[in-house]
Design a protein around this motif. Sequence first.
Motif, PDB file in Angstrom:
ATOM      1  N   ALA A   1       0.828  -1.194   0.000  1.00 29.03           N
ATOM      2  CA  ALA A   1       0.000   0.000   0.000  1.00 29.03           C
ATOM      3  C   ALA A   1       0.864   1.246   0.000  1.00 29.03           C
ATOM      4  O   ALA A   1       2.045   1.214   0.346  1.00 29.03           O
ATOM      5  N   TRP A   2       0.232   2.327  -0.396  1.00 28.46           N
ATOM      6  CA  TRP A   2       0.823   3.649  -0.291  1.00 28.46           C
ATOM      7  C   TRP A   2      -0.017   4.495   0.659  1.00 28.46           C
ATOM      8  O   TRP A   2      -1.248   4.544   0.528  1.00 28.46           O
ATOM      9  N   TYR A   3       0.648   5.127   1.602  1.00 24.74           N
ATOM     10  CA  TYR A   3       0.048   6.093   2.499  1.00 24.74           C
ATOM     11  C   TYR A   3       0.691   7.450   2.253  1.00 24.74           C
ATOM     12  O   TYR A   3       1.761   7.548   1.653  1.00 24.74           O
ATOM     13  N   ARG A   4       0.040   8.480   2.721  1.00 23.59           N
ATOM     14  CA  ARG A   4       0.654   9.793   2.669  1.00 23.59           C
ATOM     15  C   ARG A   4       0.304  10.567   3.929  1.00 23.59           C
ATOM     16  O   ARG A   4      -0.705  10.297   4.584  1.00 23.59           O
ATOM     17  N   GLN A   5       1.160  11.519   4.250  1.00 22.55           N
ATOM     18  CA  GLN A   5       0.952  12.367   5.401  1.00 22.55           C
ATOM     19  C   GLN A   5       1.033  13.819   4.951  1.00 22.55           C
ATOM     20  O   GLN A   5       2.131  14.351   4.752  1.00 22.55           O
ATOM     21  N   PRO A   6      -0.114  14.455   4.775  1.00 24.43           N
ATOM     22  CA  PRO A   6      -0.097  15.881   4.440  1.00 24.43           C
ATOM     23  C   PRO A   6       0.442  16.698   5.609  1.00 24.43           C
ATOM     24  O   PRO A   6       0.412  16.249   6.760  1.00 24.43           O
ATOM     25  N   PRO A   7       0.913  17.896   5.338  1.00 27.83           N
ATOM     26  CA  PRO A   7       1.433  18.737   6.422  1.00 27.83           C
ATOM     27  C   PRO A   7       0.390  18.952   7.509  1.00 27.83           C
ATOM     28  O   PRO A   7      -0.754  19.321   7.231  1.00 27.83           O
ATOM     29  N   GLY A   8       0.776  18.689   8.747  1.00 30.95           N
ATOM     30  CA  GLY A   8      -0.095  18.929   9.873  1.00 30.95           C
ATOM     31  C   GLY A   8      -1.200  17.916  10.079  1.00 30.95           C
ATOM     32  O   GLY A   8      -2.061  18.130  10.939  1.00 30.95           O
ATOM     33  N   ARG A   9      -1.203  16.830   9.328  1.00 29.21           N
ATOM     34  CA  ARG A   9      -2.250  15.826   9.452  1.00 29.21           C
ATOM     35  C   ARG A   9      -1.657  14.442   9.664  1.00 29.21           C
ATOM     36  O   ARG A   9      -0.473  14.210   9.467  1.00 29.21           O
ATOM     37  N   GLN A  10      -2.512  13.506  10.061  1.00 34.87           N
ATOM     38  CA  GLN A  10      -2.088  12.142  10.279  1.00 34.87           C
ATOM     39  C   GLN A  10      -1.921  11.409   8.952  1.00 34.87           C
ATOM     40  O   GLN A  10      -2.469  11.797   7.922  1.00 34.87           O
ATOM     41  N   ARG A  11      -1.161  10.350   9.007  1.00 38.74           N
ATOM     42  CA  ARG A  11      -0.964   9.506   7.846  1.00 38.74           C
ATOM     43  C   ARG A  11      -2.288   8.891   7.400  1.00 38.74           C
ATOM     44  O   ARG A  11      -3.090   8.447   8.226  1.00 38.74           O
ATOM     45  N   GLU A  12      -2.514   8.851   6.094  1.00 43.48           N
ATOM     46  CA  GLU A  12      -3.754   8.338   5.556  1.00 43.48           C
ATOM     47  C   GLU A  12      -3.478   7.392   4.388  1.00 43.48           C
ATOM     48  O   GLU A  12      -2.506   7.553   3.653  1.00 43.48           O
ATOM     49  N   LEU A  13      -4.352   6.437   4.223  1.00 40.64           N
ATOM     50  CA  LEU A  13      -4.225   5.478   3.133  1.00 40.64           C
ATOM     51  C   LEU A  13      -4.550   6.137   1.808  1.00 40.64           C
ATOM     52  O   LEU A  13      -5.540   6.860   1.684  1.00 40.64           O
ATOM     53  N   VAL A  14      -3.721   5.878   0.804  1.00 39.52           N
ATOM     54  CA  VAL A  14      -3.954   6.358  -0.550  1.00 39.52           C
ATOM     55  C   VAL A  14      -4.470   5.232  -1.440  1.00 39.52           C
ATOM     56  O   VAL A  14      -5.481   5.376  -2.129  1.00 39.52           O
ATOM     57  N   ALA A  15      -3.774   4.109  -1.443  1.00 37.09           N
ATOM     58  CA  ALA A  15      -4.151   2.982  -2.283  1.00 37.09           C
ATOM     59  C   ALA A  15      -3.495   1.725  -1.751  1.00 37.09           C
ATOM     60  O   ALA A  15      -2.431   1.780  -1.147  1.00 37.09           O
ATOM     61  N   SER A  16      -4.127   0.594  -1.992  1.00 35.18           N
ATOM     62  CA  SER A  16      -3.578  -0.687  -1.584  1.00 35.18           C
ATOM     63  C   SER A  16      -3.825  -1.713  -2.667  1.00 35.18           C
ATOM     64  O   SER A  16      -4.725  -1.559  -3.499  1.00 35.18           O
ATOM     65  N   ILE A  17      -3.040  -2.767  -2.633  1.00 33.04           N
ATOM     66  CA  ILE A  17      -3.175  -3.839  -3.612  1.00 33.04           C
ATOM     67  C   ILE A  17      -2.813  -5.152  -2.942  1.00 33.04           C
ATOM     68  O   ILE A  17      -1.831  -5.247  -2.209  1.00 33.04           O
ATOM     69  N   THR A  18      -3.624  -6.167  -3.176  1.00 29.79           N
ATOM     70  CA  THR A  18      -3.384  -7.470  -2.581  1.00 29.79           C
ATOM     71  C   THR A  18      -2.416  -8.272  -3.425  1.00 29.79           C
ATOM     72  O   THR A  18      -2.007  -7.870  -4.517  1.00 29.79           O
ATOM     73  N   ARG A  19      -2.064  -9.438  -2.915  1.00 28.08           N
ATOM     74  CA  ARG A  19      -1.137 -10.305  -3.610  1.00 28.08           C
ATOM     75  C   ARG A  19      -1.661 -10.723  -4.983  1.00 28.08           C
ATOM     76  O   ARG A  19      -0.874 -10.914  -5.919  1.00 28.08           O
ATOM     77  N   VAL A  20      -2.980 -10.857  -5.102  1.00 25.68           N
ATOM     78  CA  VAL A  20      -3.571 -11.291  -6.362  1.00 25.68           C
ATOM     79  C   VAL A  20      -4.019 -10.128  -7.234  1.00 25.68           C
ATOM     80  O   VAL A  20      -4.587 -10.351  -8.308  1.00 25.68           O
ATOM     81  N   GLY A  21      -3.776  -8.899  -6.797  1.00 26.89           N
ATOM     82  CA  GLY A  21      -4.036  -7.750  -7.639  1.00 26.89           C
ATOM     83  C   GLY A  21      -5.319  -6.989  -7.386  1.00 26.89           C
ATOM     84  O   GLY A  21      -5.649  -6.092  -8.169  1.00 26.89           O
ATOM     85  N   ASN A  22      -6.052  -7.318  -6.342  1.00 25.93           N
ATOM     86  CA  ASN A  22      -7.231  -6.539  -5.998  1.00 25.93           C
ATOM     87  C   ASN A  22      -6.813  -5.189  -5.432  1.00 25.93           C
ATOM     88  O   ASN A  22      -5.920  -5.110  -4.589  1.00 25.93           O
ATOM     89  N   LYS A  23      -7.475  -4.130  -5.864  1.00 21.34           N
ATOM     90  CA  LYS A  23      -7.063  -2.777  -5.546  1.00 21.34           C
ATOM     91  C   LYS A  23      -8.128  -2.028  -4.758  1.00 21.34           C
ATOM     92  O   LYS A  23      -9.320  -2.254  -4.922  1.00 21.34           O
ATOM     93  N   ASN A  24      -7.646  -1.128  -3.930  1.00 22.51           N
ATOM     94  CA  ASN A  24      -8.509  -0.251  -3.159  1.00 22.51           C
ATOM     95  C   ASN A  24      -7.914   1.150  -3.180  1.00 22.51           C
ATOM     96  O   ASN A  24      -6.700   1.316  -3.035  1.00 22.51           O
ATOM     97  N   TYR A  25      -8.771   2.160  -3.367  1.00 24.51           N
ATOM     98  CA  TYR A  25      -8.317   3.542  -3.448  1.00 24.51           C
ATOM     99  C   TYR A  25      -9.085   4.420  -2.480  1.00 24.51           C
ATOM    100  O   TYR A  25     -10.289   4.240  -2.269  1.00 24.51           O
ATOM    101  N   ALA A  26      -8.385   5.367  -1.910  1.00 23.72           N
ATOM    102  CA  ALA A  26      -9.053   6.431  -1.195  1.00 23.72           C
ATOM    103  C   ALA A  26      -9.829   7.287  -2.191  1.00 23.72           C
ATOM    104  O   ALA A  26      -9.489   7.364  -3.375  1.00 23.72           O
ATOM    105  N   GLY A  27     -10.876   7.927  -1.692  1.00 23.37           N
ATOM    106  CA  GLY A  27     -11.707   8.734  -2.572  1.00 23.37           C
ATOM    107  C   GLY A  27     -10.929   9.803  -3.321  1.00 23.37           C
ATOM    108  O   GLY A  27     -11.195  10.066  -4.499  1.00 23.37           O
TER     109      GLY A  27
END
Length: 115
Positions: free
Chosen positions: A35-61
Amino acid sequence: QEQLVESGGGWVQAGGSLRLSCAASITIIGINDMAWYRQPPGRQRELVASITRVGNKNYAGAAKGRFTISRDSVKNTAYLEMNSLKPEDTGVYYCNARSPWREYWGQGTQVTVSS
């Protein structure tokens, strides 16, 4: 020894594109999700996108429709293609990998989008 090695961050104007790479050590066995997370200035780390071993994907809005996550499971490498970047995408981007035994984090790579 770095368990996750990130590259591809940098500076880009709004509307531009960047491609991030995250290479997990070949000694790490059994990675299921990345997965990829990001931390904007002054905010907590948040999920951006993830991918499973078989290629299923999930995205933040905020990422859906503009970002694409992919992986090469043989190489234990994940990618994040970011298009139509906006200033609000600015932040430190972190790679994440999970196995049945533990969780791994990269040190982060800075992405700066100017208007």
